[in-house]
Design an enzyme around this catalytic site. Structure first.
Site, PDB file in Angstrom:
ATOM      1  N   GLU A 180       0.820  -1.214   0.000  1.00  0.00           N
ATOM      2  CA  GLU A 180       0.000   0.000   0.000  1.00  0.00           C
ATOM      3  C   GLU A 180       0.852   1.262   0.000  1.00  0.00           C
ATOM      4  OE1 GLU A 180      -4.357  -0.777   1.870  1.00  0.00           O
ATOM      5  OE2 GLU A 180      -3.083   0.490   3.090  1.00  0.00           O
ATOM      6  N   HIS A 233       7.300 -26.682  -1.218  1.00  0.00           N
ATOM      7  CA  HIS A 233       6.615 -27.784  -1.900  1.00  0.00           C
ATOM      8  C   HIS A 233       5.487 -27.284  -2.787  1.00  0.00           C
ATOM      9  CE1 HIS A 233       8.739 -30.905   0.460  1.00  0.00           C
ATOM     10  NE2 HIS A 233       8.911 -29.862   1.251  1.00  0.00           N
ATOM     11  N   LYS A 255     -14.146   0.510  -3.990  1.00  0.00           N
ATOM     12  CA  LYS A 255     -15.241   0.913  -3.098  1.00  0.00           C
ATOM     13  C   LYS A 255     -16.296   1.690  -3.872  1.00  0.00           C
ATOM     14  CE  LYS A 255     -12.423   1.385   1.076  1.00  0.00           C
ATOM     15  NZ  LYS A 255     -11.879   2.331   2.028  1.00  0.00           N
TER      16      LYS A 255
END
Ligand code: PA5
Length: 446
Positions: free
Chosen positions: A287, A308, A422
């Site tokens: 951010e 793995h 948003k």
């Protein structure tokens, strides 16, 4: 030094002159952060926070934590992004990812309001049904959708269980000091409130009440956490000299990597207890740096588990990444591998050996394999797994992040990009005021 940088495994990949050449840019960015002359300078409260914090509030946090410990079986922390990741990271790191399953004299802790999942919230609500519950709602803005939804539901649950009066004693709110709907609402309802300081952004807020209240409820020594951060702050702010300041050396190395085309940084821990710490770190750097079409992409793994799954790629996939490996020198849990008469698995050569030694050896072998495959490794060695050392490590990364952001030429303290989803979500959901956007978006979807 609690946190040390070992650049031995970088030498194959960087020219010492390239690292030295970073010094002048680091000097300028370090100065900008300390004298507050850079962009986002109204969000620099975290720089001095480990010393310069509200001591009265700190005492109130400790008192509230004691009250919560006494009065509930389950403590629900409601928040998203910077309003929960730090607390969860510290609790899992210093207690355990299996904290709720441990035998302990502190409440179980659940994190809610960090997704829009009906299943997830429904499960926590149902766990709480027959338990004594306290909640801590954490939202600086007070308007974030995810925690606001969760808060509505938990407030209903608590008021049904204990009545309005009883619920009031069990709801703790961490939000903006004065402005914002949540502060106003809490004052009216009579909830105890704690402050997210104006000049501290979410992802830098773990050492404020945002992180400290849940961390203290988990039984962690928050004074030691602050002391670790405070000593680290003294060390990293004293000089910007790469040779004397490992935090600045980290900044130099990761920027040399970025400029050489390694645009992804993989944070590597060898302990599952650091999984959420990895998440906190990703938010911090992602951010802060990922803007204006710039920035290192922060990714993370827990080895040997992810060797793995992602090990193949790190060893031999596209050569766009470097690793930053965090290694804790002194483990606090030890477990020796038992001897087995039949030795069917051929492991008797390890009988009696502590698993920490095997883990460290796996780390050394992996580092050498990955650098041979073309993935350079920065090694960060932390003295031990204590609150003090974790406080220092948190500050190490926060300070590095601030300086790095300025070197990159971005404002490390805003997050304008987070608003985009948003706006679309509100428009599509039919929030008043978004009518035009709703039409335009629906036309694209249909
Ligand atoms: O780092 C940040 O600023 C964000 O992650 C915020 O913490 C997050 O969006 C939650 O915001 P708020 O605390 O206002 O609910």
């Amino acid at each position: 030094m609690t946190v040390k940088l070992n650049d031995k495994y970088m030498m194959q990949a960087v020219k010492p002159d390239d690292v030295k050449a970073m010094q002048s840019e680091i000097d300028a960015a370090h100065k900008m952060l300390l004298d507050g002359s850079g962009e986002g300078n109204d969000f620099l409260g975290w720089v001095t926070l480990p010393d310069d914090y509200d001591k009265d509030e700190f005492a109130r946090i400790e008192k509230a934590a004691e009250k919560i410990k006494k009065s509930c079986d389950v403590f629900v922390v409601i928040g998203i992004g910077g309003s929960y990741l730090g607390a969860r990271a510290v609790i899992e790191y210093l207690r355990s990812p299996l904290y709720n399953n441990l035998k302990k004299d502190t409440p179980d802790i659940y994190f809610a309001g960090c997704s829009i999942s009906a299943q997830s919230l429904g499960e926590i609500l149902s766990i709480c049904k027959d338990k004594d519950v306290c909640i801590n709602v954490i939202s600086k803005s007070g308007t974030t959708t995810e925690p606001a939804i969760a808060f509505r539901m938990f407030r209903n649950l608590l008021e049904e269980k204990y009545g309005k009066e009883g619920a009031r004693e069990r709801i703790f709110v961490t939000t903006d000091k004065a402005k914002g709907t949540l502060k106003k609402f809490s004052d009216e309802a009579g909830y105890e409130t704690f402050v997210v300081p104006d000049n501290v952004g979410g992802r830098f807020s773990v050492l404020t009440a945002v992180g400290l209240l849940p961390i203290a409820v988990a039984g962690i020594d928050i004074a030691a956490l602050m002391k670790g951060a405070s000593d680290a702050a003294a060390e990293y702010t004293a000089t910007s000299d790469i040779e004397k300041n490992d935090c600045m050396k980290y900044v130099a190395l990761r920027n040399v990597m970025y400029r050489s085309g390694k645009s992804m940084e993989l944070l590597v821990n060898y302990e599952p207890y650091a999984t959420l710490f990895n998440e906190w770190w990703k938010q911090l750097f992602g951010e802060s740096e990922g803007k204006d079409k710039k920035g290192l992409f922060p990714a993370s793994v827990v080895f040997s588990t992810d060797l793995h799954s992602l090990g193949q790629f790190v060893q031999d996939g596209s050569r766009t990444m470097f690793e930053t490996v965090v290694s804790v020198a002194e483990a606090d849990a030890k477990l020796a591998i038992p001897y087995d008469e039949a030795n069917v698995d051929g492991l008797n050569f390890l009988a009696g050996v502590d698993m920490n030694d095997v883990n460290k050896t796996a780390m050394k072998g992996t580092i050498l394999a990955h650098i041979d495959g073309g993935t350079p490794n920065i090694l960060i060695e932390v003295a031990d797994k204590s609150a003090y050392s974790l406080g220092a490590l948190i500050y190490f990364f926060e300070f590095a992040c601030g300086v790095s952001g300025y070197i990159l030429g971005v404002n490390p303290f805003n997050q304008p990009g987070v608003e985009e989803y948003k706006k679309n979500m509100f428009a599509l959901l039919g929030k008043p005021g978004y009518e035009e956007q709703k039409k335009a978006l629906e036309a694209r979807l249909n």
